[in-house]
Every structure is written in C-alpha cells, then in structure tokens.
Design a protein around this motif. Structure first.
Motif, PDB file in Angstrom:
ATOM      1  N   LYS A  78      -4.932   3.115  -4.495  1.00  0.00           N
ATOM      2  CA  LYS A  78      -4.071   4.199  -5.191  1.00  0.00           C
ATOM      3  C   LYS A  78      -2.703   4.303  -4.225  1.00  0.00           C
ATOM      4  O   LYS A  78      -1.549   4.745  -4.896  1.00  0.00           O
ATOM      5  N   SER A  79      -2.947   4.479  -2.962  1.00  0.00           N
ATOM      6  CA  SER A  79      -1.700   4.433  -2.004  1.00  0.00           C
ATOM      7  C   SER A  79      -0.789   3.291  -2.212  1.00  0.00           C
ATOM      8  O   SER A  79       0.303   3.196  -2.093  1.00  0.00           O
ATOM      9  N   CYS A  80      -1.370   2.087  -2.521  1.00  0.00           N
ATOM     10  CA  CYS A  80      -0.359   0.835  -2.637  1.00  0.00           C
ATOM     11  C   CYS A  80       0.018   0.889  -3.780  1.00  0.00           C
ATOM     12  O   CYS A  80       1.316   0.797  -3.934  1.00  0.00           O
ATOM     13  N   ARG A 113      -5.961   2.117   6.468  1.00  0.00           N
ATOM     14  CA  ARG A 113      -4.890   2.879   6.182  1.00  0.00           C
ATOM     15  C   ARG A 113      -4.404   3.206   4.863  1.00  0.00           C
ATOM     16  O   ARG A 113      -3.532   3.872   4.307  1.00  0.00           O
ATOM     17  N   MET A 114      -4.770   2.009   3.986  1.00  0.00           N
ATOM     18  CA  MET A 114      -4.017   1.865   2.548  1.00  0.00           C
ATOM     19  C   MET A 114      -5.426   1.729   1.614  1.00  0.00           C
ATOM     20  O   MET A 114      -6.166   1.025   1.992  1.00  0.00           O
ATOM     21  N   THR A 115      -5.146   2.550   0.479  1.00  0.00           N
ATOM     22  CA  THR A 115      -6.187   2.390  -0.574  1.00  0.00           C
ATOM     23  C   THR A 115      -5.507   1.630  -1.915  1.00  0.00           C
ATOM     24  O   THR A 115      -4.193   1.623  -1.762  1.00  0.00           O
ATOM     25  N   LEU A 129       2.884  -0.801   6.620  1.00  0.00           N
ATOM     26  CA  LEU A 129       2.078   0.416   6.300  1.00  0.00           C
ATOM     27  C   LEU A 129       0.466   0.284   6.519  1.00  0.00           C
ATOM     28  O   LEU A 129      -0.093   1.049   6.831  1.00  0.00           O
ATOM     29  N   GLU A 174       7.529   3.632  -5.517  1.00  0.00           N
ATOM     30  CA  GLU A 174       8.577   4.212  -5.119  1.00  0.00           C
ATOM     31  C   GLU A 174       9.581   3.167  -4.742  1.00  0.00           C
ATOM     32  O   GLU A 174      10.917   3.442  -4.436  1.00  0.00           O
ATOM     33  N   ARG A 215       1.288   3.866  -5.492  1.00  0.00           N
ATOM     34  CA  ARG A 215       2.124   4.938  -5.170  1.00  0.00           C
ATOM     35  C   ARG A 215       3.241   4.264  -4.356  1.00  0.00           C
ATOM     36  O   ARG A 215       4.446   4.702  -4.770  1.00  0.00           O
ATOM     37  N   VAL A 216       3.170   3.730  -3.341  1.00  0.00           N
ATOM     38  CA  VAL A 216       4.397   2.926  -2.788  1.00  0.00           C
ATOM     39  C   VAL A 216       5.112   2.321  -3.434  1.00  0.00           C
ATOM     40  O   VAL A 216       6.247   2.122  -3.047  1.00  0.00           O
TER      41      VAL A 216
END
Length: 267
Positions: free
Chosen positions: A108-110, A104-106, A196, A116, A112-113
């Motif tokens: 890049k997504s790590c 569920r996580m890459t 996540l 945030e 990005r979050v």
C-alpha cells in the motif's frame, strides 16, 4: 427618381442577405470551433522534464533491432508487445522479493508514493501515455522493482545458481535493453523507491552507486566515475551513461561542489 429609389432598396436587401449568409455560416462553424477549443484546452502542458522519446522513424528503419528491446520492456513504449511477455512473468516475483527484503515499505505504501510521483513521471515522456492512473502506477512499480532487484542481485551475487536471469548471457541481454532510449523509467523513481525501502543512511549503497557498478561490471562504463556524478542531474539510465562519458568539467556539480566566485566591482 423611382429607379434610383429601387436601386437603393435593392442594395439594402443585398446587404441584409449578405449579413444573413454570414450569420448562417458562423452558426455552422460553432461545432468545429467548439471541438477545436476543446482540443486546444485539453493539451497537456509542455514540461522541461521531457527526456524519454521514440527514435525517429528514419533511424528506426535503418536498423530496427538497434532501438527495440529484445527481452525486457521498461516503461510504456514497448509495454504489451508479444515477444517481451516471457519476462513479464518475472516482474511480480521480483516485486514480491523487493517487498520481502524491506521492513519499511508495504504494498500500500508503494502504491501511495507511486501515485504521488505519477504526474511528474508522466511529464518525462515526450508523448501522452494512454494508460489509466492505476495501470501507470502498476507499470512503474513492477518495472522499477524489477530493475532494482536485478541490480541488487548482481551486486551481492544473490541467486547466482538458482535464477538463470543472473547468468552472464541473460545479464548481457537485460543490460542492453536497459540502455535503450525508448525503454526507460525516470531515474528519480528508481532512486526514490530504493531510498525509501533501503535508506543509504542505514549502510546500504546508494542506487546511483549500485547502477554505475552494475554497468561497469559489463564494461559499458568505467567503475571510478560515481564520485563526480550527482544523482540529481541524472534523468534516466541513458542519461547516466552520457554523464559518465562527459569530461568531469562538464558534469553537473554536486550541491557541496558548487563554488561561488566574487566578481570585483567596476569601481
């Protein structure tokens, strides 16, 4: 009459000189005023979330080892210290393991979050953190994924025979470092990243439950405390231990436990 006129003219000249000296003084104060204004305007806002801080100097001088991590640096306060560098080599490996375990996580997504969460995460620390945004996010991801992996491997006995970090002597050292007030990450980051990557709705244990079991395994807390603690009230691991030892009547209620009492009217 002429003497009086001269006195009046002299008095007028003195007043002009006084005003001139005041103007000169005010002009010379402008750089100081500007720098102080810049200092005041540049102050970060005080946050109600602030809860991770350094131990007072006098307490540290009594027994410095009691407040200093021996093996593991978590967060910014002890980051980069020479005696903690050996453990830094494990963090990228554990982050890789964390990414490999989730679909569920890459990377890049790590990132990005984590960006945030950055502003809120910084507000948890009692002093300004002198790290760039990229440095802060990298620290958060490496430290949080390391903690998640350590707790996960302990729970499911993963790599018991291949990783010396999972052996009892090393687990005790890591546990000790993870409950030092200067060595903390905000709990919402740990829980958020875990949720996540491995949503509790898909059958995995909540991070709060895993954390309590981890510390209970070593005898730091009792294992039957998770039902009466809400993760929304946990600020970091030290705060989690505090909540565990509070009488249940003083712990923050879970949302579904909030009770509304109807107060009778005066009439």
């Amino acid at each position: 009459m002429e003497r009086g006129h001269n006195n009046t003219r002299s008095h007028g000249m003195n007043e002009r000189e006084d005003y001139a000296s005041i103007d000169i003084q005010e002009d010379s104060d402008i750089p100081l005023s500007d720098s102080m204004r810049e200092m005041i305007d540049g102050l970060p806002p005080l946050s109600n979330d602030c809860c991770i801080y350094r131990v007072p100097k006098r307490m540290r001088e009594i027994n410095e080892d009691a407040y200093t991590p021996g093996e593991l640096s978590i967060g910014p306060f002890h980051r980069g210290k020479e005696h903690l560098q050996a453990m830094e080599e494990f963090k990228p490996r554990y982050f890789q393991s964390f990414l490999n375990r989730t679909d569920r996580m890459t990377l890049k997504s790590c990132i990005r979050v984590a960006k945030e969460w950055e502003e809120k995460a910084r507000s948890y620390y009692a002093e300004s953190i002198k790290l760039s945004s990229d440095e802060f996010v990298k620290m958060v991801l490496l430290d949080s994924s390391f903690i998640i992996e350590v707790i996960w491997r302990c729970k499911f006995c993963i790599d018991q025979n291949t990783s010396y970090l999972n052996r009892k002597i090393w687990m005790s050292s890591l546990e000790r470092d993870m409950i030092l007030i200067e060595n903390q990450l905000p709990f919402f980051i740990l829980e958020g990243l875990m949720d996540l990557a491995f949503p509790p709705s898909q059958g995995s244990s909540s991070f709060l439950h895993l954390s309590i079991n981890y510390f209970a395994y070593s005898g730091i807390i009792l294992s039957d405390m998770n039902e009466s603690i809400s993760s929304s009230g946990v600020k970091h691991f030290v705060d989690l231990l505090r909540l565990c030892y509070l009488p249940s009547s003083l712990r923050p209620l879970k949302p579904y436990q909030v009770q509304y009492v109807q107060v009778p009217t005066a009439t």
